[in-house]
Design a protein around this motif. Structure first.
Motif, mmCIF file in Angstrom:
data_model
loop_
_atom_site.group_PDB
_atom_site.id
_atom_site.type_symbol
_atom_site.label_atom_id
_atom_site.label_comp_id
_atom_site.label_asym_id
_atom_site.label_seq_id
_atom_site.Cartn_x
_atom_site.Cartn_y
_atom_site.Cartn_z
ATOM 1 N N ILE A 6 29.841 36.738 33.697
ATOM 2 C CA ILE A 6 31.087 37.505 33.721
ATOM 3 C C ILE A 6 31.839 37.341 32.400
ATOM 4 C CG2 ILE A 6 33.365 37.651 34.822
ATOM 5 C CD1 ILE A 6 31.850 36.855 37.467
ATOM 6 N N ARG A 9 29.946 39.235 29.615
ATOM 7 C CA ARG A 9 30.133 40.684 29.723
ATOM 8 C C ARG A 9 31.538 41.089 29.290
ATOM 9 N NH1 ARG A 9 30.869 42.049 35.246
ATOM 10 N NH2 ARG A 9 32.998 41.733 34.615
ATOM 11 N N ASN A 10 32.532 40.352 29.757
ATOM 12 C CA ASN A 10 33.913 40.688 29.418
ATOM 13 C C ASN A 10 34.203 40.456 27.941
ATOM 14 O OD1 ASN A 10 34.581 41.582 31.976
ATOM 15 N ND2 ASN A 10 35.251 39.573 32.655
ATOM 16 N N THR A 13 32.742 43.444 26.167
ATOM 17 C CA THR A 13 33.536 44.634 26.469
ATOM 18 C C THR A 13 34.859 44.623 25.715
ATOM 19 O OG1 THR A 13 32.526 44.820 28.662
ATOM 20 C CG2 THR A 13 34.632 45.937 28.334
ATOM 21 N N GLU A 64 41.483 37.569 31.470
ATOM 22 C CA GLU A 64 40.646 38.776 31.381
ATOM 23 C C GLU A 64 39.166 38.438 31.264
ATOM 24 O OE1 GLU A 64 41.352 42.207 31.611
ATOM 25 O OE2 GLU A 64 43.117 41.262 32.493
ATOM 26 N N ARG A 67 37.647 38.398 34.816
ATOM 27 C CA ARG A 67 37.826 39.581 35.662
ATOM 28 C C ARG A 67 36.466 40.114 36.105
ATOM 29 N NH1 ARG A 67 37.511 44.404 33.994
ATOM 30 N NH2 ARG A 67 37.874 43.835 31.833
ATOM 31 N N ARG A 68 36.312 40.279 37.397
ATOM 32 C CA ARG A 68 35.069 40.833 37.945
ATOM 33 C C ARG A 68 35.222 42.354 38.042
ATOM 34 N NH1 ARG A 68 31.853 36.808 40.496
ATOM 35 N NH2 ARG A 68 32.980 34.844 40.648
ATOM 36 N N SER A 69 34.194 43.063 37.629
ATOM 37 C CA SER A 69 34.248 44.525 37.751
ATOM 38 C C SER A 69 34.022 44.899 39.217
ATOM 39 C CB SER A 69 33.216 45.196 36.859
ATOM 40 O OG SER A 69 31.923 44.746 37.194
ATOM 41 N N GLU A 70 34.622 45.980 39.615
ATOM 42 C CA GLU A 70 34.535 46.369 41.035
ATOM 43 C C GLU A 70 33.664 47.577 41.224
ATOM 44 O OE1 GLU A 70 38.479 46.644 42.618
ATOM 45 O OE2 GLU A 70 39.085 44.888 41.505
#
Length: 70
Positions: A6, A9-10, A13, A64, A67-70
């Motif tokens: 996570i 990835r964040n 991004t 941030e 933060r998990r994407s939904e």
């Protein structure tokens, strides 16, 4: 997805959203460019201090990164 994935990835991004290369982010944070790549490839886990430094450069709240994407 585990926390290391996570965060990786964040980080990628958020870096792309700012239009920064790994090298530019590393320079602004005062760290080695290779380390940014290793974080994004999940080869290393960032410390809380490092996440705080990266968040400052990226102008985001350190939360941030988790933060998990939904």
């Amino acid at each position: 997805m585990n926390l290391r994935e996570i965060v990786a990835r964040n980080l990628r991004t958020l870096r792309h959203a700012k239009g920064l290369s790994q090298e530019e982010l590393a320079d602004r944070a005062g760290i080695n460019r290779n380390y940014v790549g290793m974080l994004e490839r999940e080869e290393h886990s960032a410390t809380v201090d490092m996440l705080e430094k990266l968040a400052e450069v990226l102008e985001v709240d350190p939360a941030e990164f988790f933060r998990r994407s939904e």
